[in-house]
Write a protein that holds these residues in place. Structure first.
Motif, PDB file in Angstrom:
ATOM      1  N   UNK A 118       0.860  -1.181   0.000  1.00  0.00           N
ATOM      2  CA  UNK A 118       0.000   0.000   0.000  1.00  0.00           C
ATOM      3  C   UNK A 118       0.897   1.232   0.000  1.00  0.00           C
ATOM      4  N   UNK A 119       0.593   2.182  -0.888  1.00  0.00           N
ATOM      5  CA  UNK A 119       1.356   3.423  -0.991  1.00  0.00           C
ATOM      6  C   UNK A 119       0.543   4.528  -0.322  1.00  0.00           C
ATOM      7  N   UNK A 120       1.154   5.200   0.628  1.00  0.00           N
ATOM      8  CA  UNK A 120       0.420   6.179   1.429  1.00  0.00           C
ATOM      9  C   UNK A 120       1.188   7.492   1.507  1.00  0.00           C
ATOM     10  N   UNK A 121       0.495   8.589   1.220  1.00  0.00           N
ATOM     11  CA  UNK A 121       1.101   9.913   1.372  1.00  0.00           C
ATOM     12  C   UNK A 121       0.817  10.453   2.765  1.00  0.00           C
ATOM     13  N   UNK A 122       1.855  10.923   3.427  1.00  0.00           N
ATOM     14  CA  UNK A 122       1.692  11.577   4.723  1.00  0.00           C
ATOM     15  C   UNK A 122       1.963  13.067   4.539  1.00  0.00           C
ATOM     16  N   UNK A 123       0.964  13.869   4.873  1.00  0.00           N
ATOM     17  CA  UNK A 123       1.120  15.317   4.735  1.00  0.00           C
ATOM     18  C   UNK A 123       0.494  15.880   3.486  1.00  0.00           C
ATOM     19  N   UNK A 124      -0.449  15.114   2.879  1.00  0.00           N
ATOM     20  CA  UNK A 124      -1.026  15.541   1.596  1.00  0.00           C
ATOM     21  C   UNK A 124      -2.395  16.199   1.753  1.00  0.00           C
ATOM     22  N   UNK A 125      -2.710  16.648   2.958  1.00  0.00           N
ATOM     23  CA  UNK A 125      -3.945  17.396   3.128  1.00  0.00           C
ATOM     24  C   UNK A 125      -4.959  16.735   4.035  1.00  0.00           C
ATOM     25  N   UNK A 126      -6.047  17.450   4.314  1.00  0.00           N
ATOM     26  CA  UNK A 126      -7.036  16.987   5.299  1.00  0.00           C
ATOM     27  C   UNK A 126      -7.871  15.816   4.795  1.00  0.00           C
ATOM     28  N   UNK A 127      -8.428  15.094   5.760  1.00  0.00           N
ATOM     29  CA  UNK A 127      -9.346  13.984   5.510  1.00  0.00           C
ATOM     30  C   UNK A 127     -10.511  14.117   6.490  1.00  0.00           C
ATOM     31  N   UNK A 128     -11.536  13.290   6.374  1.00  0.00           N
ATOM     32  CA  UNK A 128     -12.625  13.345   7.362  1.00  0.00           C
ATOM     33  C   UNK A 128     -12.171  13.017   8.779  1.00  0.00           C
ATOM     34  N   UNK A 129     -10.916  12.551   8.919  1.00  0.00           N
ATOM     35  CA  UNK A 129     -10.408  12.146  10.234  1.00  0.00           C
ATOM     36  C   UNK A 129      -9.376  13.137  10.785  1.00  0.00           C
ATOM     37  N   UNK A 130      -9.313  14.314  10.177  1.00  0.00           N
ATOM     38  CA  UNK A 130      -8.302  15.289  10.591  1.00  0.00           C
ATOM     39  C   UNK A 130      -8.669  16.009  11.886  1.00  0.00           C
ATOM     40  N   UNK A 131      -9.890  15.869  12.317  1.00  0.00           N
ATOM     41  CA  UNK A 131     -10.364  16.537  13.532  1.00  0.00           C
ATOM     42  C   UNK A 131     -10.073  18.036  13.443  1.00  0.00           C
ATOM     43  N   UNK A 132      -9.230  18.581  14.319  1.00  0.00           N
ATOM     44  CA  UNK A 132      -8.973  20.028  14.269  1.00  0.00           C
ATOM     45  C   UNK A 132      -7.672  20.351  13.537  1.00  0.00           C
ATOM     46  N   UNK A 133      -7.015  19.334  12.967  1.00  0.00           N
ATOM     47  CA  UNK A 133      -5.718  19.545  12.321  1.00  0.00           C
ATOM     48  C   UNK A 133      -5.886  19.832  10.834  1.00  0.00           C
ATOM     49  N   UNK A 134      -4.767  20.200  10.177  1.00  0.00           N
ATOM     50  CA  UNK A 134      -4.858  20.626   8.779  1.00  0.00           C
ATOM     51  C   UNK A 134      -4.487  19.524   7.787  1.00  0.00           C
TER      52      UNK A 134
END
Length: 521
Positions: A118-134
């Motif tokens: 599985x290829x995963x980007x970390x730091x590529x923007x918000x998701x429904x699970x970002x809570x109060x983060x960006x």
């Protein structure tokens, strides 16, 4: 650039029907489709050719525009639909409810030479699970993740890999020390690679909501695709799965203790069902051997995730996974039997690992006492763990205790701390060690070679990572490249890089990023 795509996860498991990208509770779904946010001006800082080769890419692919666009999140690779995953977790021992991929977006699954990733980007923007983060990440934490994931791999520690490290061209606001002084930093994106990013918390989420149908779906999917060796059915299948996760988790922890790695934030949502190290946040490497050390400022008071407590925390986390799987098994006794065996098995594996570090091939009952007395001695005064064990291999069978002691004394941070009592204790220990290695059949050179395969010469010391971060902030990536190459061969002598086989410098003792780190990234 051509990837062999497969979409098992998104094809076989339930999707979130709501495709709006706003923070919310997501129910009865294994993932939410998410589009990465296009970076303003992405640029490639570094890529691992070995990881690229593992997923079917070449050096030419790494240098292509397609590579830059795909692994910065600028474009969506044909035939894929990126997604983020929900999971729950216990954070610092407390139930936190739904968490999820707050700043991680899975691009796709690929297969190459019969292995899936599985290829995963970390730091590529918000998701429904970002809570109060960006949903973004900064350069300093991204460098630490990229370097450490690969360093751990070459050390032989089970881990996620890191394909690439890129600048986004955007600025990200962060409060490094959580002290009310936020500042803008360079944004960055790492592409992480693993068999999957399924966590203990993935099962905890469904179990906590009594969503047993999806709990079963996820577990069956995980076993089918990631544990195909399990051919049992029904309850026995789930017990075999839990047994495998327990064993691989135990194995991972033994490796952490072997090389002096401290994860820093062993929450259940940061535990992989593959028994691999994931989520390189406020991690650190032991400089001096200190079982009570944690790199995490958030954990500074209670030190729950300190070096010496990692085996117990892994067991605690496995208990939470057992609770999550219980609805599929409905019998606590076989789960408890697996958990109870963990402590005994760990002690046995730890003992064997320490025998390897000390150069013992023959197993002797007195080894336990010899090892315990050593770890107690190592904590009496500041003693560099990496240098001590590496130099120990230079002790010969014919050496007197004084000669043997002189072989390792460079590992002490301040020889003046060695009073007469401690010096006597060391000499007594070396007398016992001399007797013990003389019971071995290996020659001195054979024992040295064996010890040097488990005692690294080079690890990613915290100050080394910070120096490369300081340079990278100025646009200079030469040190990052140098460290990456050194850490690909951590057990080799590499005389040209001898300067990195050294104790932590005094200036790094209390410097931010060198001694303590926050979860801010």
């Amino acid at each position: 650039m051509k990837l062999q795509i497969q979409n098992n996860f998104t094809t076989e498991l339930p999707a979130d029907p709501n495709q709006t990208n706003v923070p919310r509770q997501v129910h009865q779904s294994a993932f939410s489709f998410v589009v990465p946010k296009k970076p303003t001006n992405p640029s490639l800082i570094h890529a691992s050719i070995d990881v690229a080769n593992a997923i079917g890419l070449s050096q030419d692919d790494i240098l292509s525009t397609d590579f830059l666009n795909t692994f910065s999140g600028s474009i969506i690779y044909p035939g894929t639909k990126p997604y983020a995953m929900p999971y729950a977790g216990h954070q610092f021992g407390n139930w936190a409810g739904q968490l999820g991929d707050g700043r991680a977006i899975n691009l796709t699954e690929v297969v190459h030479e019969n292995k899936s990733y599985t290829l995963q980007l970390k730091g590529a923007g918000p998701t429904p699970y970002s809570r109060t983060a960006d949903g973004f990440a900064v350069l300093r934490s991204s460098i630490r993740e990229h370097l450490c994931a690969e360093a751990m791999h070459y050390l032989g520690v089970p881990t996620t890999r890191s394909l690439s490290l890129m600048l986004s061209g955007d600025q990200v606001l962060r409060d490094v020390l959580y002290n009310g002084n936020p500042a803008y930093e360079k944004g960055a994106i790492v592409c992480r690679v693993a068999p999957s990013f399924i966590r203990f918390g993935s099962f905890e989420l469904f179990a906590s909501r009594e969503d047993h149908d999806n709990l079963k779906l996820l577990t069956d999917f995980t076993i089918k695709h990631h544990f195909p060796q399990i051919q049992k059915e029904g309850v026995e299948k789930y017990l075999a799965f839990f047994q495998e996760v327990t064993q691989t988790t135990l194995n991972m922890i033994v490796h952490w203790q072997r090389v002096g790695f401290v994860h820093g934030v062993m929450n259940t949502d940061n535990m992989s069902i593959h028994g691999i190290t994931i989520d390189y946040g406020p991690y650190g490497w032991l400089e001096d051997y200190n079982s009570g050390w944690t790199p995490n400022t958030t954990d500074n008071q209670h030190k729950r995730y300190r070096f010496g407590n990692q085996p117990e925390i892994a067991l605690w986390n496995l208990y939470q996974l057992a609770n999550a799987l219980y609805p599929l098994i409905n019998d606590a006794k076989p789960l408890e039997a697996i958990l109870e065996a963990y402590s005994t098995d760990y002690e046995k594996e730890y003992l064997n690992m320490m025998r390897d570090k000390l150069g013992f091939q023959i197993k002797k009952n007195q080894d336990v006492v010899l090892i315990q007395s050593l770890t107690q001695l190592l904590e009496k005064v500041e003693t560099d763990m990496t240098i001590f064990f590496r130099n120990l291999s230079n002790v010969s069978k014919a050496d007197a205790a004084t000669t043997a002691f002189n072989t390792i004394k460079d590992a002490f941070y301040n020889e003046k701390d060695l009073d007469e009592t401690i010096l006597k204790d060391w000499h007594d220990w070396f007398e016992k060690y001399s007797i013990r290695i003389n019971e071995e059949t290996l020659s001195d050179s054979e024992r040295k070679n064996q010890m040097n395969t488990v005692n690294p010469k080079y690890v990613l010391r915290n100050y080394m990572a910070q120096l490369s971060i300081d340079d990278a902030d100025k646009g200079n990536y030469s040190l990052l490249n140098e460290l990456f190459e050194i850490l690909k061969n951590p057990y080799d002598e590499q005389p040209n890089f001898q300067k990195w086989f050294a104790k932590r410098p005094d200036w790094a003792r209390d410097k931010v990023g060198c001694s303590m780190l926050s979860c801010s990234s």
